[in-house]
Structure formats: structure tokens, C-alpha cells
Design a protein around this motif. Sequence first.
Motif, PDB file in Angstrom:
ATOM      1  N   SER A 192       1.072  -1.219   0.013  1.00  0.00           N
ATOM      2  CA  SER A 192      -0.135  -0.018  -0.090  1.00  0.00           C
ATOM      3  C   SER A 192       1.073   1.195  -0.166  1.00  0.00           C
ATOM      4  N   GLN A 194       1.709   3.410  -2.231  1.00  0.00           N
ATOM      5  CA  GLN A 194       1.071   4.469  -2.729  1.00  0.00           C
ATOM      6  C   GLN A 194      -0.009   5.274  -2.171  1.00  0.00           C
ATOM      7  N   ALA A 195      -0.695   4.387  -1.446  1.00  0.00           N
ATOM      8  CA  ALA A 195      -1.595   4.953  -0.347  1.00  0.00           C
ATOM      9  C   ALA A 195      -0.939   5.756   0.595  1.00  0.00           C
ATOM     10  N   LYS A 197       1.872   7.124   0.399  1.00  0.00           N
ATOM     11  CA  LYS A 197       2.364   8.496   0.179  1.00  0.00           C
ATOM     12  C   LYS A 197       1.384   9.389   0.012  1.00  0.00           C
ATOM     13  N   ASP A 198       0.247   9.045  -0.641  1.00  0.00           N
ATOM     14  CA  ASP A 198      -0.736  10.044  -0.959  1.00  0.00           C
ATOM     15  C   ASP A 198      -1.358  10.579   0.519  1.00  0.00           C
ATOM     16  N   TYR A 199      -1.536   9.645   1.343  1.00  0.00           N
ATOM     17  CA  TYR A 199      -1.759  10.228   2.749  1.00  0.00           C
ATOM     18  C   TYR A 199      -0.992  11.336   3.132  1.00  0.00           C
ATOM     19  N   GLU A 200       0.445  10.975   3.073  1.00  0.00           N
ATOM     20  CA  GLU A 200       1.285  12.085   3.468  1.00  0.00           C
ATOM     21  C   GLU A 200       1.223  13.480   2.783  1.00  0.00           C
ATOM     22  N   LYS A 201       1.067  13.278   1.412  1.00  0.00           N
ATOM     23  CA  LYS A 201       0.916  14.342   0.640  1.00  0.00           C
ATOM     24  C   LYS A 201      -0.256  15.460   1.485  1.00  0.00           C
ATOM     25  N   THR A 202      -1.397  14.648   1.431  1.00  0.00           N
ATOM     26  CA  THR A 202      -2.538  15.440   1.691  1.00  0.00           C
ATOM     27  C   THR A 202      -2.341  15.852   3.186  1.00  0.00           C
TER      28      THR A 202
ATOM     29  N   LYS B  17      -6.101   3.589   5.251  1.00  0.00           N
ATOM     30  CA  LYS B  17      -6.774   2.756   4.353  1.00  0.00           C
ATOM     31  C   LYS B  17      -7.803   1.798   5.188  1.00  0.00           C
TER      32      LYS B  17
END
Lengths: 215, 477
Positions: A192, A194-195, A197-202, B17
Motif C-alpha cells: 500500500s 502509494q496510499a 504516500k498519498d496520505y502524507e501528501k494530503t 486505508k
Amino acid sequence: MKAFTQHSGLVGPMDRANVDTDMIIPKQFLKSIKRSGFGPNLFDELRYMDEGQPGQDCTHRPVNPDFPLNLPRYSGASILLARKNFGCGSSREHAPWALEDYGFRAVIAPSYADIFYNNCFKNGLLPVILSEQQLDVLFAEMYADEGYQLTIDLVEQTVVCPNGERFAFEIDQFRKDCLVNGLDEIGLTLQSAQAIKDYEKTRAAQQPWVFGAIK
Amino acid sequence: MSQTTVYDKLWDSHLVKQNADGSALIYIDRHILHEVTSPQAFEGLRIAGRKPWRLDTNLATPDHNISTDPTERAAGVAGIPDNTSRIQVQTLDDNCDHFGIKEFKMNEMGQGIVHVMGPELGATMPGLTVVCGDSHTATHGALACLAHGIGTSEVEHVLASQCLVTKKMKNMRVTVDGVLGAGVTPKDVVLAIIAKIGTAGGNGHAIEFAGSVFRDMSIEGRMTVCNMAIEAGARVGLVAVDEKTIDYCRGRKFMPAGESFAKAAEYWRTLVSDADAVFDTEVHMNGSEIAPQVSWGTSPEMVVPVTGNIPRVEDQIDAVKKKGVERALEYMGLEGGAPISSVAVDRVFIGSCTNSRIEDMRAAAAVVEGRTVSDSIKQALVVPGSQMVKEQAEAEGLDRIFIEAGLDWREPGCSMCLAMNADKLGAGEHCASTSNRNFEGRQGNGGRTHLMSPEMAAAAAITGHIVDVREFTGDQS
């Protein structure tokens, strides 16, 4: 991690409530930087008459004759019967390491402390939860029958007694899957990436102070 | 969102998630490491060829295993006499150097007990998830964090992925209203809570401490309370944000400053439970009825008010409890029915992640000032929780007060709370201790622990036995 699907083995007792992790593996053994070798010091203060030291050869230490697991009839036990709130106290993973290293593959108790319960699954040790009444039955049968064995089937989620009686138990699906398949949980999480990294960005956009603080 | 608790808000804001099987991936903002539960995790990383996911989230320090003796400490890591201890402390230094993790080394300013160090350096901020391979990580919840202890496999998991696979806990609220009497401290409040709900009472729950008693309490006092949530079975204990929280955070080393602080504070102020939030379990207590508490047995729920008597086996109804009381009385060498204040103590320990902050040092010093430790006391240790606490206490002259009264003033570390170093009880010795666990053998093989507040432990050092600090200082409530 070692997988757990089904296990049959000799049953041994730890017949007291609120067994804490200091009791399971005393602090002096936590100085080790290894993950193995804790078995001879499992329940050290209850098991021996002297005070154990790390690195010591335990084969010649005076054993406590009153400690049930020292009795020949429980020698080689791989399933531990216990009472409520087993594993309370410290978060030390050395507790399941010691149980596993001693030879236990499963514990059966009415309840566990949260951190200990969680730690067991990381080490191929299955903590089964049955009711207090069911534990009373198992303890009584074990005391009455030398050589008492149980079969634990994780896939079927049952404990099978020698007389054929079966006790069903509950377990979280994700924990069961990891244990049955012996999965590497970190590898699973990193799928996961990518998920994450996306969370960190937001999050960094919303709460920048959380990032980069410690340097 | 309405009807949510502080815990719900913290959970929701860290959810990476949600998996179909009921588990969830939760993001971890702060990871604190120490020498005892980290070596196998670093070894695991190496074996798998993995690196830490992020460096600016990890903070390390040695605390559990190190000497508190000033002479031994001055010799540095190379001077640690016990071979296994030295290797373990050296291994933490080596791992942090190798992976580039920020560490406050043994004699460096900033070093301290993990749960004292994190908040005082501002590494712990409201709204964060904080984990550490130590069950007393709930301490950080005093700053409205989602903070809990983890095992070594999870230390490795967090290092490698910055996440944990976990399941949401249930919500419990412990409301303590009223006003505490003179001589009654946060330690007494949390011991009274544990005595009421039991050591498994909070299993599976995150506890929010609410009510006027916690609103009136200092941030350090709230840390003492949250610290012992695990002794009530809860991995998480926390207190909602108020202006005291914001004031505590301002100006600390790792905290944001200026505009950034103002923006952060604006968010932090939302970390309160909604008025109509629903808790799975509610507990209510009246703070005005709480007296100074003392543990008599071998579990943190075995607690009585200092004015009370040691329980008798024959008064217990439940069979399992009866057996527990009987075994505990035997281990402690105590007679059921006797007043707890009659118990003589051999050693005194003022310290641990529960009670080693500057307010604890001041409170204990105020009791012993101008008095002398009883001749019957073999040792009375005062172990500040961190280098910063030590420096502040010395600036205020507290070290002189302790030394003049006959107590030992030591270097920061976990010390006799878990007795991994040379600070330990002998078999059969009773200890008035400000730590958090009175398990069999916890403070030394055969040792007998009585948990209490710093004020009560200080008073016991002077009289040589357990005593009601209110009588002792003339502070009758």
C-alpha cells in the motif's frame, strides 16, 4: 513468520488470573539484543528457586517443585491453559518469544491484555479465547487426565477435546489470514506504499508542522 | 462531524486505508525508540534489506537499562560494567547512527525517560499518533494524542512503513468531577480509578479522562494519569485539548513557532469530544471523595486509601479474587485487616515515567525540606525523569533539599521502576514507590512495592513507614 493451521499437543497449566509479562519473562532477560533463547527463562521467578541471570546455563539451577509446569507430566507441553487478563503489563514482545521458545504454540484463556494479544500473532503463537466456563472444563479435564492433549484448528476455529467435544472460538479475519498463511505483515503493508504516500501528501498540505520537525 | 469523541477524531485523521477484513492501516506521526525493545526491530530491517520510511518522525534515547549512579554514568557507555547492558546501549547508538535516526545519547542534554522526553522537547504534539515499544506510551495522550505502546515487531513495522495494521478500539470516558482535597494528587486519582474498574476494566478501550478534576489538573498531572491507563487495561488514555495544552506546547524545541504555531493551535482546539459524543462505556467518580491511595498487593488494582485497612481473605466473595488476595498477602508478607499506614518500608523510590517531572520533584522536596530520612530506611532514591528535569530541579535547589534530608539525587533513567539496572529491591524489602507497577519481582526479585504519590513516598522516607501525608504536613482536607 511461522504459519499456524492446526496443532495437536500436550496441555499445561498456568492457573492464575492476571499473569503479567514481568512474570512471563523477568526484566533482567530483556537486555538481550536477540529474538531467541528466552525459553529456559520463561516464568523464571516461579520456575526456579534462585534468581536467574542472563546468559546462565539453566540446566543445573534448582527448580521449584511446586510450579506445575515443572512436573514431568507437563514436560513437552505445547498448549498453555491460562486464566483471565493473561499477559497484562509491559509491552515486551519477549513474553511471546519466551513462550514460543519454550515450545508453546498456543495459549487458551478467557481474555488477554491487548498488547500481549497483538504481539502473539507476530510470532506464530495463537492466543485462543474461550469462556471462563469452558476454561473451567478444560482445566478440570487436564488435571484429571495425565497426558491430556487438545487439538486446535485455526482454519475451522475450534478446540477439539479428547472426548470429541468441540469449542468454537472467534478471531479477527485479518489476524487469522496472516497466521494461517504465515504472511510477512510489513511486506503486505508496503503493497500500500502509494496510499501511504498519498496520505502524507494530503496531510502535509493540511498540517505542515507535523513533518520535518525532528532533525 | 458531530457525535465524535477525541479518539474518533484522531483515528479518522490518521486512517490511510480501511481494509475489507475489518483491519485498518493507520499512519504514525511519532515513533520513540529506546534500547530494550528496538534491537531486534533494527535487525529485522537489516535482514529484509529495508530502510526507515521517514527519518524526521523517529526519536531515540537510552533509558531503561542505564545506570543512575553519577560516577558510573560519567564513565559513558564504554564504562557500563554489565556486559549485556553495555552492548544493548551501544547497539541503540550504533543503530541510530547507521540509519540516521535522531538520538539523545546517554549523557546528552535532552536524554530522559522516553515518556518524559517526548513531551518536554515538543516532539509530542496534540493531534499526533505516537507509538513506542513501551506500554506507558499512553502518557503522551495528556496532550490529546493517540498514543500507545507496541511490541518489537510493530516497532519494525513502523520503522519500515510509518504505519500500523490495527483495529479501532472502543471509547470509554472516565469522568471525575468535584475538587481534589489538599494532599490528593493525580497519582491518587488514577490509582482510585484502577481500584474501581480493575486492571482489565479498560481492555479494548481508549479512555478519555474528563470532568472538572482533569480540567483543573496541570498537563504534567494529566501525564501521570494517562501514563497508568495501561494499568487499567487500556492501551490509550487521553485528555481533550484546552488552553493549558496550548500553553504547555508553546516554545518547546520541536514545536512549530510563530504563524505556524498559531495555525497548529487553531487545529488543536478542535480536539475535544462533541457534546453529544457517544461512549461505549462511561465511568463516573467524585474527586472530592478520593483520599491519598496506596497499593497493598501485587496488582495495581490492589489499592486502598491510606486511611484504610489491608483486605482480609475471608471478606472476599469471588473465588478467583479470594485466591488472588491470599497469594498477594503471602507475597507481600502482610496481615489482612491491619491498617495500611502500619506498614514499614525499607526503601523509597521517587521517579519513573509516572512521577519524575519537575512538579513531582517540587512536591517531594516540599515534604522533605528541613527534615531527615528515617534511620530505618536503607535507601531513598530520587531519580529525575530527564536531563532537563534534572537541570531545572538543580537550578531551583531541589537537589540540595533532597541531599540534605538524606535522599540520593541520581541521573535520569527508568531506574527502580523496573530494576533493569543496579537500582533494585532485595527479597522481602518493602518500597514506597512512585512508579506504576507492583507486580511480583517487578522492582527486584522478591521485592514488595507500594505504589503512591511523590508526596506520600517522601513522607514515608521521613517516618520509615506508610503515612497519610495530610497528617504529616498538617494539610487536613
